[in-house]
Design an enzyme around this catalytic site. Sequence first.
Site, PDB file in Angstrom:
ATOM      1  N   ASP A 161       0.845  -1.190   0.000  1.00 41.46           N
ATOM      2  CA  ASP A 161       0.000   0.000   0.000  1.00 41.46           C
ATOM      3  C   ASP A 161       0.884   1.244   0.000  1.00 41.46           C
ATOM      4  O   ASP A 161       1.699   1.424   0.906  1.00 41.46           O
ATOM      5  CB  ASP A 161      -0.883  -0.024   1.252  1.00 41.46           C
ATOM      6  CG  ASP A 161      -1.977   1.030   1.217  1.00 41.46           C
ATOM      7  OD1 ASP A 161      -1.783   2.081   0.568  1.00 41.46           O
ATOM      8  OD2 ASP A 161      -3.029   0.805   1.847  1.00 41.46           O
TER       9      ASP A 161
ATOM     10  N   ASP B 221       4.677  -0.708  -8.706  1.00 42.23           N
ATOM     11  CA  ASP B 221       4.431   0.054  -9.922  1.00 42.23           C
ATOM     12  C   ASP B 221       4.350   1.548  -9.606  1.00 42.23           C
ATOM     13  O   ASP B 221       4.051   2.351 -10.476  1.00 42.23           O
ATOM     14  CB  ASP B 221       3.151  -0.412 -10.617  1.00 42.23           C
ATOM     15  CG  ASP B 221       1.945  -0.429  -9.690  1.00 42.23           C
ATOM     16  OD1 ASP B 221       0.843  -0.132 -10.164  1.00 42.23           O
ATOM     17  OD2 ASP B 221       2.088  -0.743  -8.494  1.00 42.23           O
TER      18      ASP B 221
END
Length: 340
Positions: free
Chosen positions: A202, A238
């Site tokens: 996260d 990413d």
Amino acid sequence: MRSTSRETTTGNALRDEAVPSGGGVNEDANRADASRVTNKRDRDGDRRLLGVTGLKNYVQHGTKLMADEGEYGELELAKAGAKGVRVRQHVNPLTSRFQEQAPAPTWTDAFDDVTRALTIDVGCAGGRFDLLYAKRNPERNVLGVDIREPLVERGLSWGEASGVSGNVHFATCNATVSIGEWIKNYQSNGAEVELVTILHPDPHFKKRHRKRRIVQERLVRSLAEAMKPGTRVYLQSDVEELTEDMRDKFERYGEGCFDLDPELYDVDDVREKAAKAAEAPVEKTENDGEDDGWRSTWVHGGWLSENPIGTPSERELQTLGEGLPVFRVMLRRTENVANQ
């Protein structure tokens, strides 16, 4: 804690593991959720709400991962009727119940052979990556760890459904608090932990929430103390800024106990570039008031162009499938002794 393959997608309001996938996808509900988020994105123009990849393949992504012809097809989860699970998208790891040291798993119950080298996947979410990695590497044990118990339970059930057992297990804890002691406990019987992966965690984009990120000074120091020389740490996301943050924390707080993996980087060249950069004038930025003068050496090693562990994460597949980049770093535990 993985986006599609980890805790979240890159800060998005929707995730693969937050909806049923494979046998039992409620596509109408998913499209309605997707529409609401898309409209919000259109209103404020912030793609971070959706993650780097947006919603292009959102509804279909979980189903594709279950398909027999996909990367995870060899797990045969669709054939076994495996289903997804609904979970809270975000869990605050700073709440008191997550600050206590969790007891380590009973290793003899978790694995058929506790002498095998162990790979620990921090933020395993539903566990497809862990199951595929375990199936492809039967000589290793694989432990998937997540702070959300429903996802751990799903990983266990999917292990049974896929027939991958004996060398893979899932367990719940706040890794930032507990994983160091778990590593010591596993190694106390003479076995080794050879790899720790932190894939697409996260990102917690809001500055006030960055203290909730998995990689913190506490985690780095506990890994430095617990891990043996030669053990590797693989970081991937990413979100470039997040990967930079994880890499920089290992360099800054590892006290020399970690370095770029010399099998994948020209470490001498990296240090030479860093030395030259240190001699150059420092450009002032609008954030100079927060600059304490620390500069990364590892930044000059760049990102790895390919996944060095051979098994892709779910989020990695989605990201690359949309033609977007993934940022990767492999570290190795040095011979330095960690400060107790």
